[in-house]
Design a protein around this motif. Structure first.
Motif, short mmCIF file in Angstrom:
data_model
loop_
_atom_site.label_atom_id
_atom_site.label_comp_id
_atom_site.label_asym_id
_atom_site.label_seq_id
_atom_site.Cartn_x
_atom_site.Cartn_y
_atom_site.Cartn_z
N PHE A 127 0.78 11.12 -16.98
CA PHE A 127 0.00 11.37 -15.78
C PHE A 127 -1.17 10.41 -15.70
O PHE A 127 -1.83 10.15 -16.70
CB PHE A 127 -0.50 12.81 -15.78
N PRO A 128 -1.46 9.92 -14.51
CA PRO A 128 -2.62 9.05 -14.36
C PRO A 128 -3.86 9.76 -14.90
O PRO A 128 -4.01 10.97 -14.68
CB PRO A 128 -2.72 8.85 -12.86
N GLU A 129 -4.72 9.01 -15.58
CA GLU A 129 -5.88 9.62 -16.24
C GLU A 129 -6.68 10.48 -15.28
O GLU A 129 -7.10 11.58 -15.63
CB GLU A 129 -6.83 8.55 -16.79
N ILE A 130 -6.87 10.00 -14.05
CA ILE A 130 -7.77 10.72 -13.15
C ILE A 130 -7.17 12.07 -12.77
O ILE A 130 -7.87 13.08 -12.71
CB ILE A 130 -8.12 9.87 -11.90
N LEU A 131 -5.84 12.12 -12.58
CA LEU A 131 -5.22 13.38 -12.23
C LEU A 131 -5.30 14.36 -13.39
O LEU A 131 -5.62 15.54 -13.22
CB LEU A 131 -3.76 13.15 -11.83
N LEU A 132 -5.01 13.84 -14.58
CA LEU A 132 -5.09 14.68 -15.78
C LEU A 132 -6.51 15.23 -15.93
O LEU A 132 -6.72 16.41 -16.16
CB LEU A 132 -4.69 13.84 -16.99
N LEU A 134 -8.83 15.58 -13.67
CA LEU A 134 -9.16 16.54 -12.60
C LEU A 134 -8.57 17.90 -12.90
O LEU A 134 -9.24 18.93 -12.76
CB LEU A 134 -8.60 16.03 -11.26
N LEU A 135 -7.30 17.92 -13.34
CA LEU A 135 -6.66 19.19 -13.67
C LEU A 135 -7.40 19.88 -14.82
O LEU A 135 -7.66 21.07 -14.77
CB LEU A 135 -5.20 18.96 -14.06
N LEU A 215 -16.04 4.57 -16.21
CA LEU A 215 -15.48 4.49 -14.86
C LEU A 215 -14.74 5.78 -14.49
O LEU A 215 -14.80 6.22 -13.34
CB LEU A 215 -14.51 3.31 -14.76
N ALA A 218 -17.09 8.19 -13.35
CA ALA A 218 -17.51 7.87 -11.98
C ALA A 218 -16.48 8.39 -10.98
O ALA A 218 -16.83 8.95 -9.94
CB ALA A 218 -17.69 6.37 -11.82
N THR A 219 -15.19 8.21 -11.30
CA THR A 219 -14.16 8.66 -10.37
C THR A 219 -14.12 10.18 -10.28
O THR A 219 -13.92 10.74 -9.20
CB THR A 219 -12.79 8.11 -10.81
N GLY A 221 -16.70 11.93 -10.48
CA GLY A 221 -17.83 12.16 -9.59
C GLY A 221 -17.43 11.98 -8.13
O GLY A 221 -17.88 12.72 -7.26
N PHE A 222 -16.55 11.01 -7.89
CA PHE A 222 -16.06 10.75 -6.53
C PHE A 222 -15.38 12.00 -5.98
O PHE A 222 -15.47 12.30 -4.79
CB PHE A 222 -15.08 9.58 -6.55
N PHE A 223 -14.69 12.74 -6.84
CA PHE A 223 -14.06 13.98 -6.42
C PHE A 223 -15.02 15.16 -6.57
O PHE A 223 -14.60 16.32 -6.50
CB PHE A 223 -12.77 14.24 -7.21
N MET A 225 -16.57 16.22 -9.21
CA MET A 225 -16.41 17.04 -10.40
C MET A 225 -17.09 16.46 -11.65
O MET A 225 -16.70 16.78 -12.75
CB MET A 225 -14.92 17.24 -10.70
#
Lengths: 286, 309, 523
Positions: A127-132, A134-135, A215, A218-219, A221-223, A225
């Protein structure tokens, strides 16, 4: 050629010592000191609002300007170093340590244990790091601990795979066979022979990944969270609203610059460490 | 080689099973449920219970998982609870956009990254090398949501070459692809450069030099071919990330895609959609890793031997 | 297309007018939907949990609501109700046809109302026992019990009327591939989360009296785009990619003011930002502490600084334009830090050494929850600072919208910042009903007197006037007990390209919808 091989040094040993890594190291020390001393160094409290003074351009009173709440951006960048660097360092060292332990065991033991463990670890790679992340933040609830854990798990597969392939490659080398023939136990071989020789590329990758972790924060934070407001983090400051790009670019410019400078410094410093280690590598730890 | 490939594909099956389990467990661990996103605040408890029953949400997790797996075995990804459409339809609608963006981003980072790496390697340790590598590095430190906006400002607003956002015309993929590609380019450039430099030290290169083969011929014909192996491995690892990992870019450019579909589904806790999308991503990454391994094995027979032992 | 336009683009740039992708046909237009309407999954009002502008343009309702919340005829030309509220008779407009050519008549209504059974929108028609066809264009609703809210329900987007034949034929596909109504636009193409393309209905001649234009809409092809990032929407507007942005976030309004060709028009907002206070958790079991919190919010500061002076300070739970919001002025919750301080003193919370109030050695520290969207986070940070100034330390936790609901159900919250969008007093029942503790009754408020007043308002009102009086009484009691603190009533800002479009002087209806779109002309 394995991926780990790519992180070996590119500088011929005869080339003279470069000044870049030293400067990078100094910059990083500077950031660390700023993060430690910010309660004394910062000219304003990081959460002091003055709504009437929002979006002020940089001035002698506010070196980096003010944000949407009239808070001092300079002070917030200083305090943000605390959050961002801590989150990045803690998460990457957790990830790296865990990955080294699992990777070394897998590489050394091999067989079915290796296959199943790696299959499990590889899942996080799916899974892409950001999705992981976020979950995981959603599961663990808000707070910096969950951010750290989420980032640590997101990068776990990378460290595990790297350590494992290093250990597997080294296992076949003559000096390990020599130790075995002298009657050394598996723990001794793993801890005293294999790991010290495998550690260098892992450490370097860890350093390079620290930039990615900043980074990723930061991403997050963009969502929305990342760090809990009003605690500043560089990522959180950059992602507090895209209209800032037009209205008050300094609010995002400075934390952005801080991220860029620290990521570049970490990379340059990492390369320097790699060079130094590469020299040592020639005289193996036997 | 074929045998090796078959073995690797078969080895993926148990992994696939575990992935389904993890995916299922993971999203059900996240607090919240789809029903709240389906009904308005004023609805009464019986209504909620009826919806839960209709979608089987009132049953145990194991039962729900088995039901899902049963449908999956028949190639049925289920129906979205909040979005109310077959998950397969939703994915089919979005995957084209994702592949277009992911593919062109991958191509961008491959071409630009390899070029930068080759140029840097031939000017190793000279100012051009440092400049190229430094620029690539700095480019990768800008979060993609800002990089995207800056690109829009420059190329769509100031220069007016491409549309600002959307996905109506093929030109609208250029900026998002460049944004995603730039972030991945630094690593590709770095890997290419190191691989080139290392290969240049190999014995056969010295031999070629000794035989009087021109520098350019060595660089383009021999060095690059060897150096490309790790680059391909690296790129194959990025396939999955590029398909699903560009969600911030999709958001900034108001582009449809798997990433946006997934994020929307996660926010609404639309379980069947999340499961379907994550599974798609996992398959993409597994295939990417597989292709990478196969490529490596094809280039390096030792790898095959090792797997057998 | 873009390459061939290049020289033109450069010329346009030289003139300072950038327009790279102006629609080919002059009568076409592109709108950006309001962010809260993004992600509508189906264009089927009966099954929908979210209706958007496209629904309002494809379907017509029996009744049309105006911006002053009054009701006007649309597909129903007139209606009568018996004094006991048990029978409603509607006369339908003659000559109305669906996009597929099928006629609209009394039979349509008889088919339509029962369709709601078993859907999430069933409550809209819950009070209707059966529909009787009196004549080809006359229907009668026989009620189970009086429903003073019936006209409101009939005017809501969920009660847009679809074409029976097309609806039944399409089955599960209805609302994604097919959507047929009597409205001024028919569906051309729909892609969730991306865009909806609509084509003008050339046969349309039955607009409500709210629009001047009773005939077909002037805009031929109307594209409704969903753009999440407000900066992207702004840049689209700036480059001529879109012609109208339905809901400009307050923070980006100054940006649009810099565009020479962009004009803006404001209309009343459609909701309230408020702070539920958990009445079951210390220190908020004490009504004096709750009131102190409500009085310490400086609403003016929020309006002026976060919203550039646009919108209103909310002092009750309802939109100020609703009659039920006209309560005893003494009950309105306004900024009053002095009273807040004395209330806290009276409750035993005395100022401590670091400015945070203390009682029995315990500091006044509470949790303050919010959602992850920028607007919520900003407002919450300001409120945190305002609470601090009266000696309350609030610790913020940010959740995503689904997780926060799950957390509310656990009932551990103290304060939270949230909003609702609804223009009816029954929202009081939604958020303060003792039957829905946790979520949506985040205040966890259960009070015998409140329940009696609520049920009276909800079930015991036979006429609209009675309903207003009953809801006002309930509303006043809610304000007295302070299970929440009102914060802000937003305005909606519409930005449009004045070089291409002309908007009517007032936006008609409670939201930007069909009556306004029918009166938009293209230059």
């Amino acid at each position: 050629m394995t991926l780990s091989g790519l992180f070996r040094s590119t500088t011929a040993p005869r080339s003279k010592r470069r000044i870049g890594p030293t400067i990078a190291g100094l910059i990083l020390v500077g950031f660390a000191v700023a993060a430690l001393l910010c309660p004394w160094v910062a000219p304003w409290p990081y959460d002091q609002q003055a709504l009437a003074l929002a979006y002020r351009a940089p001035s002698p009173a506010h070196w980096f300007g003010t944000d949407e709440f009239g808070r001092d951006v300079f002070s917030r960048v200083l305090y943000g170093a605390r959050t961002s660097l801590t989150v990045a360092l803690v998460s990457i060292s957790t990830s790296c340590l865990l990955g080294m332990v699992i990777g070394a065991l897998c590489g050394y033991v091999g067989g079915r244990f290796d296959r199943w463990t790696m299959a499990a670890i590889d899942l996080t790679w799916c899974f892409p790091e950001i999705l992981l992340a976020l979950l995981l933040v959603a599961i663990l609830g808000p707070g910096s601990t969950s951010t750290v854990l989420a980032i640590a798990i997101a990068y776990l597969a990378q460290f595990t795979r790297l350590t494992r392939s290093q250990i597997r490659a080294l296992k076949r080398e003559t000096f390990v066979e020599a130790s075995l023939s002298f009657g050394a136990g598996p723990a001794h071989i793993l801890l005293c022979r294999l790991l010290p020789n495998a550690i260098a590329p892992v450490i370097v990758v860890a350093m390079l990944t620290t930039g990615d972790a900043i980074l990723l924060e930061a991403t997050l934070g963009f969502f929305g969270m990342g760090a809990q407001p009003p605690t500043p983090s560089w990522g959180g400051m950059m992602s507090s609203g895209s209209e800032l790009l037009f209205d008050a670019p300094w609010v995002i410019l400075w934390p952005g610059a801080a991220i860029a400078v620290s990521v570049v410094s970490i990379n340059v410093f990492g390369d320097g460490v790699l060079d130094a280690l590469d020299v040592k590598k020639r005289e193996r730890v036997h | 080689m074929t045998k090796y490939a078959i073995r690797r594909v078969l080895a993926l099956l148990p992994v696939f099973l575990v992935v389904t389990g993890i995916v299922f467990l993971l999203i059900h661990l996240v607090p919240g449920d789809p029903i709240d996103n389906l009904v308005r605040a004023g609805s009464d408890p019986e209504q909620r219970a009826a919806i839960a029953r209709a979608y089987g949400l009132d049953r145990s997790l194991v039962e729900q998982y088995l039901t899902w797996m049963g449908h999956l075995a028949q190639g049925d990804l289920g129906t979205a609870i909040v979005q109310r459409r077959p998950v397969a339809d939703l994915i089919a609608e979005n995957i084209g956009y994702s592949l277009a963006l992911g593919g062109s981003a991958l191509a961008f980072s491959a071409i630009v990254g390899v070029l930068a790496g080759v140029v840097a390697a031939s000017f190793q340790d000279r100012p051009l090398d440092r400049m190229l590598m430094g620029a690539a590095l700095i480019g990768s430190t800008v979060p993609s949501f800002w990089l995207g906006l800056l690109m829009i400002l420059l190329f769509a607003v100031e220069l007016g070459w491409v549309p600002v956002s959307g996905a109506r015309h093929w030109t609208s993929v250029i900026l998002p692809a460049a944004t995603v590609g730039l972030a991945g380019m630094a690593l590709v450039a770095r890997v290419t450069r190191i691989a080139m430099v290392q290969t240049a030290r190999a014995d056969f290169v010295t031999l070629l030099h000794a035989n009087g083969v021109s520098r350019f011929a060595i660089q383009s014909r021999h060095l690059l071919r060897h150096a490309l192996v790790p680059v391909l491995t690296l790129l194959s690892l990025r396939i999955g990330l590029i398909v699903g990992g560009s969600v911030t870019v999709e958001y900034v450019f108001a582009r449809p895609g798997l990433g946006s579909l997934l994020i929307r589904a996660i926010n609404q806790r639309d379980y069947p959609v999340i499961q379907g999308c994550l599974l798609m991503l996992a398959v993409a990454v597994m295939l990417g890793t597989l292709i990478g391994d196969l490529l490596q094995a094809a280039m390096d027979p030792r790898q095959r031997e090792e797997q057998r032992s | 297309m873009y390459t061939s336009f290049r020289p033109l683009v450069w010329a346009a740039l030289a003139l300072g007018l950038v327009s790279t992708n102006a629609p080919a046909d002059a009568a076409d237009a592109t709108f950006v939907l309001a962010a809260n309407q993004n992600g509508t999954p189906v264009l089927d009002p009966i099954r929908a949990s979210l209706v958007n502008l496209a629904d309002k343009l494809i379907y017509d309702c029996l009744v049309q609501q105006a911006e002053d919340q009054s009701f006007h005829p649309h597909l129903a030309t007139s209606w009568t109700v018996t004094p006991d509220g048990m029978e409603w008779t509607f006369e339908l407009k003659p000559g109305v046809t669906f996009h597929d050519g099928e006629p609209f008549d009394a039979e349509t209504i008889r088919w339509w109302v029962p369709k709601f059974a078993g859907t999430e929108n069933a409550y809209l028609v819950e009070a209707i026992d059966r529909v009787e066809v009196v004549g080809p264009l006359t229907v009668r609703f026989v009620m189970k019990h009086p429903d003073a809210n019936l006209l409101y329900n009939l005017s809501s987007g969920f009660m847009g009327i679809p074409a029976p034949k097309a609806y039944d034929a399409a089955g599960a596909e209805y609302g994604t591939k097919v959507a047929v109504g009597t409205g001024p636009y028919r569906l051309e193409r729909f892609a969730t989360g991306v865009e909806t393309v609509l084509k003008r209905n050339p046969a349309y001649k039955w607009a409500s009296a709210l629009s001047k234009n009773a005939g077909p809409a002037p805009i031929d092809t109307l594209t409704l785009r969903e753009i999440g990032d407000p900066s992207t929407a702004f840049l689209e507007m700036r480059t001529g990619g879109v012609d109208l942005v339905v809901d400009v976030p307050p923070a980006t309004v100054p940006r649009y003011q810099t565009l020479a060709n962009a004009k803006m028009q404001t209309m009343p907002g459609f909701g309230i930002f408020y702070m539920p206070i958990n009445t079951t958790v210390e220190p908020f079991t004490d009504v004096a502490v709750r009131r102190a919190v409500a009085l310490s919010i400086d609403r003016r500061e929020i309006v002026d600084n976060l919203y550039a002076g646009k919108g209103k300070a909310a002092t009750t739970f309802l939109l100020a334009s609703l009659p039920e919001a006209k309560v005893d002025p003494k009950l309105e919750l306004v900024h009053d830090p002095k009273t807040a301080a004395s209330l806290l003193d009276g409750a035993g919370w005395k100022p401590g050494p670091d400015g945070i109030r203390v009682k029995d050695g315990k500091p006044l520290v509470v949790t303050l929850w919010t959602q992850s969207d920028t607007e919520f986070k900003r407002m919450t940070e300001v409120i945190q600072a305002q609470l601090k100034s009266v000696g309350i330390r609030a610790e913020i936790s940010v959740f995503d919208t689904s997780a926060i609901r799950a957390e509310y159900k656990k009932g551990k919250q103290q304060l939270a910042v949230r909003s609702y969008g609804w223009n009816n007093a029954d929202i009081l029942d939604w958020f303060f009903s003792g039957e829905r503790i946790g979520y949506p009754n985040i205040s966890m408020w259960k009070d015998d007197k409140a329940e009696a007043l609520r049920l009276k308002a909800l079930k015991g009102s036979r006429t609209l006037d009675e309903r207003i009086a009953n809801f006002r009484a309930y509303h006043e009691y809610v304000l007295e007990q302070v299970p929440f603190a009102p914060i802000y009533e937003p305005v909606q800002t519409i930005a449009y390209n004045a070089d291409r479009l002309t908007l009517p002087a007032t936006i008609r209806g409670p939201q930007f919808s069909a009556p306004t779109v029918l009166d938009i002309t293209v230059k």
